[in-house]
Design an enzyme around this catalytic site. Structure first.
Site, mmCIF file in Angstrom:
data_model
loop_
_atom_site.group_PDB
_atom_site.id
_atom_site.type_symbol
_atom_site.label_atom_id
_atom_site.label_comp_id
_atom_site.label_asym_id
_atom_site.label_seq_id
_atom_site.Cartn_x
_atom_site.Cartn_y
_atom_site.Cartn_z
ATOM 1 N N ASP A 198 5.867 1.361 6.901
ATOM 2 C CA ASP A 198 4.351 1.004 6.458
ATOM 3 C C ASP A 198 3.857 2.049 5.605
ATOM 4 O O ASP A 198 3.164 3.127 5.995
ATOM 5 C CB ASP A 198 3.724 0.998 7.962
ATOM 6 C CG ASP A 198 2.067 0.825 7.874
ATOM 7 O OD1 ASP A 198 1.760 0.030 6.966
ATOM 8 O OD2 ASP A 198 1.405 0.757 8.627
ATOM 9 N N HIS A 237 2.331 4.364 11.970
ATOM 10 C CA HIS A 237 1.545 5.099 12.552
ATOM 11 C C HIS A 237 1.742 6.199 13.175
ATOM 12 O O HIS A 237 0.901 6.610 14.087
ATOM 13 C CB HIS A 237 0.357 4.338 12.894
ATOM 14 C CG HIS A 237 -0.373 3.336 12.100
ATOM 15 N ND1 HIS A 237 -1.182 2.198 12.384
ATOM 16 C CD2 HIS A 237 0.091 2.828 10.859
ATOM 17 C CE1 HIS A 237 -1.303 1.493 11.338
ATOM 18 N NE2 HIS A 237 -0.749 1.622 10.627
ATOM 19 N N ASP A 251 3.996 -5.571 3.069
ATOM 20 C CA ASP A 251 3.491 -4.574 3.625
ATOM 21 C C ASP A 251 4.417 -4.589 4.918
ATOM 22 O O ASP A 251 4.280 -5.515 5.856
ATOM 23 C CB ASP A 251 2.000 -4.637 4.059
ATOM 24 C CG ASP A 251 1.360 -3.555 5.059
ATOM 25 O OD1 ASP A 251 2.510 -2.573 5.153
ATOM 26 O OD2 ASP A 251 0.443 -3.363 5.415
ATOM 27 N N GLU A 277 -5.403 1.905 2.098
ATOM 28 C CA GLU A 277 -5.255 0.875 2.797
ATOM 29 C C GLU A 277 -5.611 0.963 4.244
ATOM 30 O O GLU A 277 -6.222 0.170 5.110
ATOM 31 C CB GLU A 277 -3.896 0.018 2.767
ATOM 32 C CG GLU A 277 -3.863 -1.404 3.302
ATOM 33 C CD GLU A 277 -3.275 -1.244 4.779
ATOM 34 O OE1 GLU A 277 -3.337 -2.530 5.475
ATOM 35 O OE2 GLU A 277 -3.026 -0.248 5.314
ATOM 36 N N GLU A 278 -5.075 2.154 4.767
ATOM 37 C CA GLU A 278 -5.114 2.192 6.062
ATOM 38 C C GLU A 278 -6.425 2.510 6.783
ATOM 39 O O GLU A 278 -6.558 2.694 7.893
ATOM 40 C CB GLU A 278 -4.137 3.516 6.587
ATOM 41 C CG GLU A 278 -2.690 3.349 6.102
ATOM 42 C CD GLU A 278 -2.087 2.252 7.273
ATOM 43 O OE1 GLU A 278 -2.850 1.845 8.114
ATOM 44 O OE2 GLU A 278 -0.825 2.370 7.217
ATOM 45 N N HIS A 331 0.816 -1.132 -0.098
ATOM 46 C CA HIS A 331 0.042 0.061 -0.102
ATOM 47 C C HIS A 331 0.854 1.360 0.042
ATOM 48 O O HIS A 331 2.000 1.412 0.571
ATOM 49 C CB HIS A 331 -1.009 -0.085 1.225
ATOM 50 C CG HIS A 331 -0.449 0.025 2.565
ATOM 51 N ND1 HIS A 331 -0.543 1.537 3.173
ATOM 52 C CD2 HIS A 331 -0.192 -0.927 3.730
ATOM 53 C CE1 HIS A 331 0.189 1.151 4.387
ATOM 54 N NE2 HIS A 331 0.102 -0.429 4.485
HETATM 55 N N1 BES Z 1 0.992 -2.568 7.759
HETATM 56 C C1 BES Z 1 -0.242 -2.619 8.798
HETATM 57 C C2 BES Z 1 -0.728 -3.973 9.362
HETATM 58 C C3 BES Z 1 0.114 -4.616 10.199
HETATM 59 C C4 BES Z 1 0.754 -3.792 11.472
HETATM 60 C C5 BES Z 1 0.746 -6.011 10.246
HETATM 61 C C6 BES Z 1 1.563 -4.426 12.492
HETATM 62 C C7 BES Z 1 1.431 -6.635 11.068
HETATM 63 C C8 BES Z 1 1.850 -5.675 12.281
HETATM 64 C C9 BES Z 1 -1.312 -2.132 8.194
HETATM 65 O O1 BES Z 1 -1.105 -1.075 7.068
HETATM 66 C C10 BES Z 1 -2.563 -1.691 8.876
HETATM 67 O O2 BES Z 1 -2.450 -0.682 9.739
HETATM 68 N N2 BES Z 1 -3.547 -2.480 9.011
HETATM 69 C C11 BES Z 1 -4.641 -2.043 9.723
HETATM 70 C C12 BES Z 1 -5.818 -2.868 9.441
HETATM 71 C C13 BES Z 1 -6.547 -2.175 8.245
HETATM 72 C C14 BES Z 1 -7.481 -3.352 7.994
HETATM 73 C C15 BES Z 1 -7.126 -0.841 8.380
HETATM 74 C C16 BES Z 1 -4.478 -2.477 11.331
HETATM 75 O O3 BES Z 1 -3.878 -3.436 11.547
HETATM 76 O O4 BES Z 1 -5.191 -1.833 12.058
HETATM 77 ZN ZN ZN Z 2 -0.502 0.666 8.810
#
Ligand code: BES
Ligand code: ZN
Length: 481
Positions: free
Chosen positions: A218, A361, A280, A252-253, A201
């Site tokens: 990220d 984040h 990712d 994605e976020e 993403h």
């Molecule tokens: N890169 C992250 C996912 C992640 C974070 C995987 C930490 C493993 C460890 C991704 O960009 C993210 O923040 N995903 C969101 C979920 C998405 C459906 C909005 C999350 O995990 O809150």
């Molecule tokens: Zn993220």
């Protein structure tokens, strides 16, 4: 700890007094996470229905932010849904892997080694820094869209530099975000209608209430990883036989919005995707092993294949990587969008969940945390191995067969009989391919012994491909008279 959460809750609640109901949106998430949120911030989320471990919710942006805050602790997340109906139908859908079938084989040692030699860690570093310098790539800010426009130009320039006329790059415009995704297509020479796809993403986010979201790990790291993988394929004059697509998703976020819309469109057009791999977060070396294959919302035979690739290219001397498995506990990245549409997906990740980059984040998600792109380079190599071995020419002709004493496969009266009792504990799936490598019959969750009716197959040679639960593959040619 509780106190900190309470203080940040108060801040969130105060902000939300001014937020409009029109910002609220539908989503699906783990039932437990939904209930916890409802308890902590009842005014910010409604649980509409629950099914199994999932819940459909209607929630505010601040509830979403709080969720993001917590992923660093135990990993909840949510998947955006554009309407109530869409949310309900998505939790009622049963997921079956169907169209995307291929025999995963490893035959391209020479080409892969050649491509891996061309990898340049500096390119990955430069690209991460380039993306980090947007300040933020938040999906509804100008910088997010600009990053997409610029990436399209970068990918186009790369293809042009290597004189590739089989490559095109497009912006994919979305319904639920102003930011476009970017898709590069390398058209397959032999099977243009069969796809292998890798993605990451392009957007970034911050949970600190500001727009300071450099998003280096990220997920600038993932975008830089797949870009260097493709660049080396070009430099080595690799022309795929299946179509390869490289995707950089918008939004994605905020709940897998970009990949969700794309995967849905591909699925409704019945696009035949052999396999999907997500990149990712690839550049934070936080655990004992190099690569962690995420085992939820992914496909076990594809995970097994990625492990085989690592083993094989360790043995060939191309690299020495260790790997392990981990859980994300939720559909935490874009692989889940493809998985949810029934495609085979995998997600090799930088660390074991919980030992991943703690700065994501936040304003501190910068390249300087890692200081080198060495970790991401390993993922770029795995990406190349995956793409070369899956997008290659018909790998089914000239297959080597496992010693026949170990199992039985034979045809009699247009029926295929098989017995693997002495060979393995259990088998995952049996797929029958025609000589062109197209899956004709796929049977999941088979017993070790059984039969498959073949009456509707026209005469000719077929390959029976058996995936065992310990990731071994048996290929056997059969003849239908
Ligand atoms: N890169 C992250 C996912 C992640 C974070 C995987 C930490 C493993 C460890 C991704 O960009 C993210 O923040 N995903 C969101 C979920 C998405 C459906 C909005 C999350 O995990 O809150
Ligand atoms: Zn993220």
């Amino acid at each position: 700890m509780k106190k900190i959460i309470l203080i940040s809750l108060t801040i969130l609640l105060n902000i939300s007094v001014f937020a409009q109901d029109s910002d609220w949106f539908y989503a699906t998430m783990a039932r437990l996470d939904a209930r916890e949120l409802k308890e902590d911030i009842p005014g910010e989320i409604d649980i509409l229905t629950e099914k199994g471990y999932e819940a459909v919710v209607f929630m505010s942006p601040s509830a979403a932010e709080l969720l993001h805050d917590r992923i660093l602790v135990h990993g909840p997340g949510y998947i955006f849904k554009s309407s109530y109906d869409e949310a309900i139908s998505s939790i009622n859908k049963t997921i079956t892997t169907t169209s995307s079938r291929m025999a995963f084989t490893i035959t391209e040692d020479e080409k892969v080694s050649e491509v891996l030699e061309l990898m340049n860690v500096q390119n990955i570093e430069d690209h991460i820094l380039e993306l980090e310098n947007y300040g933020t790539r938040y999906h509804n800010l100008a910088q997010g869209t600009q990053a997409a426009i610029d990436l399209k130009a970068k990918w186009e320039a790369m293809a042009a530099f290597y004189g590739r006329t089989d490559v095109s790059v497009r912006l994919y415009n979305h319904n639920n975000t102003p930011m476009p995704s970017v898709i590069m297509t390398i058209t397959g020479a032999q099977f243009p209608d069969e796809f292998v796809i890798v993605g990451g993403h392009l957007d970034s986010t911050s949970n600190q209430g500001n727009n300071d979201a450099p998003g280096a790990d990220d997920d600038a790291s993932g975008i830089a990883t797949i870009t260097e993988a493709v660049r080396t394929l070009f430099e080595a004059d690799f022309f795929p036989q299946r179509t390869i697509e490289i995707m950089a998703y918008a939004a994605e976020e905020i709940g897998l919005v970009g990949s969700g819309e794309i995967a849905q469109e591909y699925s409704s057009n019945n696009v035949n995707i052999s396999a999907y791999v997500q990149f990712d977060m690839t550049n934070y070396n936080g655990s004992a092993n190099d690569v962690y294959l995420i085992t939820d919302f992914t496909n076990s035979s594809l995970n097994g294949f990625l492990m085989q690739l690592i083993d094989h290219y360790n043995a060939s001397g191309a690299h020495q990587f260790t790997y392990g498995t981990s859980l994300c506990n939720y559909g935490c990245s874009d692989h889940a969008s493809w998985y949810n549409e029934g495609y085979m997906a995998a997600f090799p990740f930088e660390a074991s969940f919980g030992q991943h980059n703690p700065n994501i984040h936040t304003a501190n998600d910068t390249f300087s945390i890692s200081g080198t792109a060495d970790h991401a380079l390993k993922f770029a190599k795995l990406c190349v191995e995956f793409l070369v071995e899956t997008a290659k020419h018909d790998g089914l002709v000239g297959i080597t067969e496992v010693s026949e004493e170990l199992y039985e496969i034979y045809t009699l009266n247009n029926t295929l009989y098989y017995n693997f009792d002495t060979y393995v504990e259990s088998i995952d799936s049996i797929v029958i391919y025609d000589i062109g490598g197209r899956a004709i019959i796929a049977v999941d969750d088979t017993k070790n012994e059984g039969s498959i009716t073949l009456t509707h197959l026209s005469s000719g040679i077929y390959i029976v491909n058996v995936q065992t639960t310990n990731s071994e593959v048996v290929n056997k040619k059969i003849m239908i008279e």
